[in-house]
Design a protein around this motif. Structure first.
Motif, PDB file in Angstrom:
ATOM      1  N   PRO A  71       0.824  -1.221   0.000  1.00 38.32           N
ATOM      2  CA  PRO A  71       0.000   0.000   0.000  1.00 38.32           C
ATOM      3  C   PRO A  71       0.856   1.268   0.000  1.00 38.32           C
ATOM      4  CG  PRO A  71      -0.820  -1.576   1.607  1.00 38.32           C
ATOM      5  CD  PRO A  71       0.506  -2.098   1.138  1.00 38.32           C
ATOM      6  N   LYS A  72       0.537   2.195  -0.879  1.00 40.26           N
ATOM      7  CA  LYS A  72       1.312   3.430  -0.984  1.00 40.26           C
ATOM      8  C   LYS A  72       1.176   4.313   0.247  1.00 40.26           C
ATOM      9  CE  LYS A  72       2.599   2.336  -5.137  1.00 40.26           C
ATOM     10  NZ  LYS A  72       3.993   1.900  -5.396  1.00 40.26           N
ATOM     11  N   HIS A  73       0.029   4.209   0.940  1.00 40.75           N
ATOM     12  CA  HIS A  73      -0.173   5.101   2.086  1.00 40.75           C
ATOM     13  C   HIS A  73       0.803   4.790   3.227  1.00 40.75           C
ATOM     14  CE1 HIS A  73      -2.179   2.064   4.661  1.00 40.75           C
ATOM     15  NE2 HIS A  73      -2.724   1.626   3.539  1.00 40.75           N
ATOM     16  N   LEU A  74       1.351   3.575   3.255  1.00 41.65           N
ATOM     17  CA  LEU A  74       2.340   3.258   4.288  1.00 41.65           C
ATOM     18  C   LEU A  74       3.615   4.061   4.076  1.00 41.65           C
ATOM     19  CD1 LEU A  74       1.923  -0.627   4.528  1.00 41.65           C
ATOM     20  CD2 LEU A  74       0.972   1.122   6.046  1.00 41.65           C
ATOM     21  N   TYR A  75       4.029   4.186   2.815  1.00 40.46           N
ATOM     22  CA  TYR A  75       5.206   5.002   2.504  1.00 40.46           C
ATOM     23  C   TYR A  75       4.940   6.481   2.764  1.00 40.46           C
ATOM     24  CZ  TYR A  75       7.057   0.833   0.186  1.00 40.46           C
ATOM     25  OH  TYR A  75       7.526  -0.432  -0.085  1.00 40.46           O
ATOM     26  N   GLU A  76       3.717   6.913   2.467  1.00 41.82           N
ATOM     27  CA  GLU A  76       3.368   8.312   2.723  1.00 41.82           C
ATOM     28  C   GLU A  76       3.386   8.620   4.219  1.00 41.82           C
ATOM     29  OE1 GLU A  76      -0.398   8.704   0.890  1.00 41.82           O
ATOM     30  OE2 GLU A  76       0.366   8.586  -1.175  1.00 41.82           O
ATOM     31  N   ALA A  77       2.872   7.669   5.016  1.00 44.97           N
ATOM     32  CA  ALA A  77       2.888   7.866   6.473  1.00 44.97           C
ATOM     33  C   ALA A  77       4.319   7.870   7.004  1.00 44.97           C
ATOM     34  CB  ALA A  77       2.074   6.768   7.150  1.00 44.97           C
ATOM     35  N   ALA A  78       5.169   6.988   6.432  1.00 38.52           N
ATOM     36  CA  ALA A  78       6.566   6.952   6.860  1.00 38.52           C
ATOM     37  C   ALA A  78       7.278   8.250   6.486  1.00 38.52           C
ATOM     38  CB  ALA A  78       7.268   5.756   6.209  1.00 38.52           C
ATOM     39  N   ALA A  79       6.945   8.812   5.321  1.00 42.12           N
ATOM     40  CA  ALA A  79       7.561  10.082   4.917  1.00 42.12           C
ATOM     41  C   ALA A  79       7.125  11.220   5.816  1.00 42.12           C
ATOM     42  CB  ALA A  79       7.192  10.377   3.464  1.00 42.12           C
ATOM     43  N   ARG A 134       9.019  11.248   8.855  1.00 38.70           N
ATOM     44  CA  ARG A 134      10.441  11.457   8.579  1.00 38.70           C
ATOM     45  C   ARG A 134      11.275  10.196   8.814  1.00 38.70           C
ATOM     46  NH1 ARG A 134      11.688  17.541  11.017  1.00 38.70           N
ATOM     47  NH2 ARG A 134      10.125  18.644   9.733  1.00 38.70           N
ATOM     48  N   ALA A 135      10.714   9.069   8.422  1.00 36.65           N
ATOM     49  CA  ALA A 135      11.437   7.804   8.543  1.00 36.65           C
ATOM     50  C   ALA A 135      12.487   7.728   7.436  1.00 36.65           C
ATOM     51  CB  ALA A 135      10.475   6.622   8.438  1.00 36.65           C
ATOM     52  N   GLY A 136      13.652   7.204   7.778  1.00 32.80           N
ATOM     53  CA  GLY A 136      14.738   7.077   6.814  1.00 32.80           C
ATOM     54  C   GLY A 136      14.505   5.919   5.860  1.00 32.80           C
ATOM     55  N   PRO A 137      15.294   5.844   4.801  1.00 31.18           N
ATOM     56  CA  PRO A 137      15.112   4.757   3.811  1.00 31.18           C
ATOM     57  C   PRO A 137      15.356   3.371   4.394  1.00 31.18           C
ATOM     58  CG  PRO A 137      17.128   6.011   3.378  1.00 31.18           C
ATOM     59  CD  PRO A 137      16.366   6.777   4.404  1.00 31.18           C
ATOM     60  N   PHE A 138      16.319   3.241   5.313  1.00 28.85           N
ATOM     61  CA  PHE A 138      16.589   1.933   5.906  1.00 28.85           C
ATOM     62  C   PHE A 138      15.429   1.484   6.787  1.00 28.85           C
ATOM     63  CE2 PHE A 138      20.896   3.345   4.881  1.00 28.85           C
ATOM     64  CZ  PHE A 138      21.410   2.205   4.290  1.00 28.85           C
ATOM     65  N   TYR A 139      14.885   2.435   7.551  1.00 31.65           N
ATOM     66  CA  TYR A 139      13.735   2.098   8.396  1.00 31.65           C
ATOM     67  C   TYR A 139      12.539   1.706   7.544  1.00 31.65           C
ATOM     68  CZ  TYR A 139      10.134   2.509  11.979  1.00 31.65           C
ATOM     69  OH  TYR A 139       9.087   2.261  12.836  1.00 31.65           O
ATOM     70  N   THR A 140      12.300   2.458   6.474  1.00 30.77           N
ATOM     71  CA  THR A 140      11.185   2.160   5.581  1.00 30.77           C
ATOM     72  C   THR A 140      11.348   0.788   4.940  1.00 30.77           C
ATOM     73  OG1 THR A 140      10.946   4.515   5.093  1.00 30.77           O
ATOM     74  CG2 THR A 140       9.891   2.970   3.572  1.00 30.77           C
ATOM     75  N   PHE A 152      13.198  -1.900   6.053  1.00 34.11           N
ATOM     76  CA  PHE A 152      13.157  -3.031   6.972  1.00 34.11           C
ATOM     77  C   PHE A 152      11.856  -3.112   7.763  1.00 34.11           C
ATOM     78  CE2 PHE A 152      17.788  -2.644   6.410  1.00 34.11           C
ATOM     79  CZ  PHE A 152      18.092  -3.966   6.123  1.00 34.11           C
ATOM     80  N   ARG A 153      11.099  -2.031   7.826  1.00 31.56           N
ATOM     81  CA  ARG A 153       9.862  -2.041   8.592  1.00 31.56           C
ATOM     82  C   ARG A 153       8.606  -2.133   7.729  1.00 31.56           C
ATOM     83  NH1 ARG A 153      10.356  -3.183  14.009  1.00 31.56           N
ATOM     84  NH2 ARG A 153      12.253  -2.199  14.822  1.00 31.56           N
ATOM     85  N   ILE A 154       8.713  -1.760   6.470  1.00 28.64           N
ATOM     86  CA  ILE A 154       7.536  -1.758   5.595  1.00 28.64           C
ATOM     87  C   ILE A 154       7.739  -2.688   4.403  1.00 28.64           C
ATOM     88  CG2 ILE A 154       6.051  -0.363   4.112  1.00 28.64           C
ATOM     89  CD1 ILE A 154       6.652   2.035   5.884  1.00 28.64           C
ATOM     90  N   THR A 155       8.749  -2.387   3.594  1.00 23.94           N
ATOM     91  CA  THR A 155       8.922  -3.122   2.345  1.00 23.94           C
ATOM     92  C   THR A 155       9.222  -4.598   2.566  1.00 23.94           C
ATOM     93  OG1 THR A 155       9.778  -1.105   1.302  1.00 23.94           O
ATOM     94  CG2 THR A 155      10.178  -3.197   0.170  1.00 23.94           C
ATOM     95  N   LEU A 156      10.285  -4.878   3.305  1.00 23.28           N
ATOM     96  CA  LEU A 156      10.722  -6.266   3.473  1.00 23.28           C
ATOM     97  C   LEU A 156       9.685  -7.142   4.173  1.00 23.28           C
ATOM     98  CD1 LEU A 156      13.045  -8.136   2.813  1.00 23.28           C
ATOM     99  CD2 LEU A 156      14.081  -7.559   5.017  1.00 23.28           C
TER     100      LEU A 156
END
Length: 301
Positions: free
Chosen positions: A196-204, A207-213, A215-219
């Protein structure tokens, strides 16, 4: 009821005019498939199981003598066979791990808006569409110490990839990675597109970093798809024969499938080779069962 299932044919249809019921149509498609599986899969499986308990040799006319579990005991006590299993395990780990890293990495790069994305994805899928024999002969030319492009690109001179006992297995694994990484890439792209795209939007917003995004969302969300890819590729890598057989004849790259081929069609130990085939089958089923249990745990998270 709105959800009533249709169990009869339309009286005006061709099937009804011919007097075919739903059950007849179902059997018309299912029975040939079942017969095909019985003749070409189940019957040879049972037939070879019977031979695994005998000393039968296809090269002679001598009758097959029942020896019980002797073939299995001899194979399990044979250090040469265990050496083949160790080589195969090493090959599977290198090959599947490489395919997972390369395939998922390329999928991450393609999971964005880039020019000619469809064409690029199609081109990357070409290796897995080729025949194993073609890929083996193609890479044998690339590894050639005299005019191979790999040595020229890496500046290795006349380095013997396929004749070097220490490098032969890695050369075969590298070829397998090149061929089947697109399969992992394809499954990974399907998993990434479903996040879901809204998870990345919420992480942005947080101010979540790319590594956090990652390991916590994508993977975590793509992990079930990756496990399916690992299951399929592990089973196929464990059965690899033609690629390794074409590329090299080094004992250090003799996979268990090659040992099985030599035992069956060069040494003509038919009964013992059938027993070895069943040992391989049991190992593949056991490994797959472990993967499936882990996949179920991943899905529960």
């Amino acid at each position: 009821m709105a959800t009533t299932m249709i169990t009869t044919l339309d009286r005006s249809s061709r099937a009804a005019a011919r007097g075919l019921s739903d059950i007849s149509i179902r059997n018309l498609f299912i029975i040939p498939t079942v017969l095909f599986l019985i003749v070409f899969n189940i019957f040879p499986l049972i037939y070879s199981l019977g031979y695994s308990f005998t000393d039968f040799r296809a090269s002679t006319n001598a009758p097959a003598n029942f020896v019980g579990l002797q073939n299995y005991r001899d194979l399990l006590n044979d250090p040469y066979v265990w050496s083949n299993f160790a080589i195969t395990a090493k090959y599977v780990i290198i090959s599947v791990a490489g395919q997972l890293v390369v395939g998922f990495g390329v999928a991450m790069l393609l999971n964005r808006d880039i020019p000619l994305k469809g064409l690029l994805t199609t081109l990357l899928l070409l290796p897995m569409m080729l025949s194993m024999a073609v890929v083996g002969l193609f890479w044998k030319l690339l590894y050639d110490p005299s005019f191979g492009i790999i040595n020229y690109a890496l500046g290795l001179g006349t380095f013997e990839w396929l004749s070097d006992p220490k490098m032969a297995l890695y050369a075969v694994a590298l070829t397998d990675i090149w061929m089947w990484s697109p399969f992992v890439m394809l499954l990974s792209l399907a998993g990434l597109s479903a996040v879901p795209k809204h998870l990345y939007e919420a992480a942005a917003i947080d101010r979540a970093g790319p590594f956090y995004t990652f390991f916590r969302i994508t993977l975590p969300l793509v992990a079930p798809i990756l496990m399916i890819a690992v299951i399929f590729r592990t089973m196929e890598a464990f059965k690899t024969f033609d690629l390794a057989y074409i590329l090299t004849s080094q004992p250090t790259a003799e996979l268990i499938s090659i040992r099985l081929y030599k035992m069956a069609f060069q040494e003509w130990q038919t009964g013992r080779s059938c027993a070895l085939a069943y040992i391989v089958l049991i190992m593949v089923l056991a490994i797959t069962n472990i993967y499936v249990k882990y996949l179920n745990k991943v899905k529960e998270r």
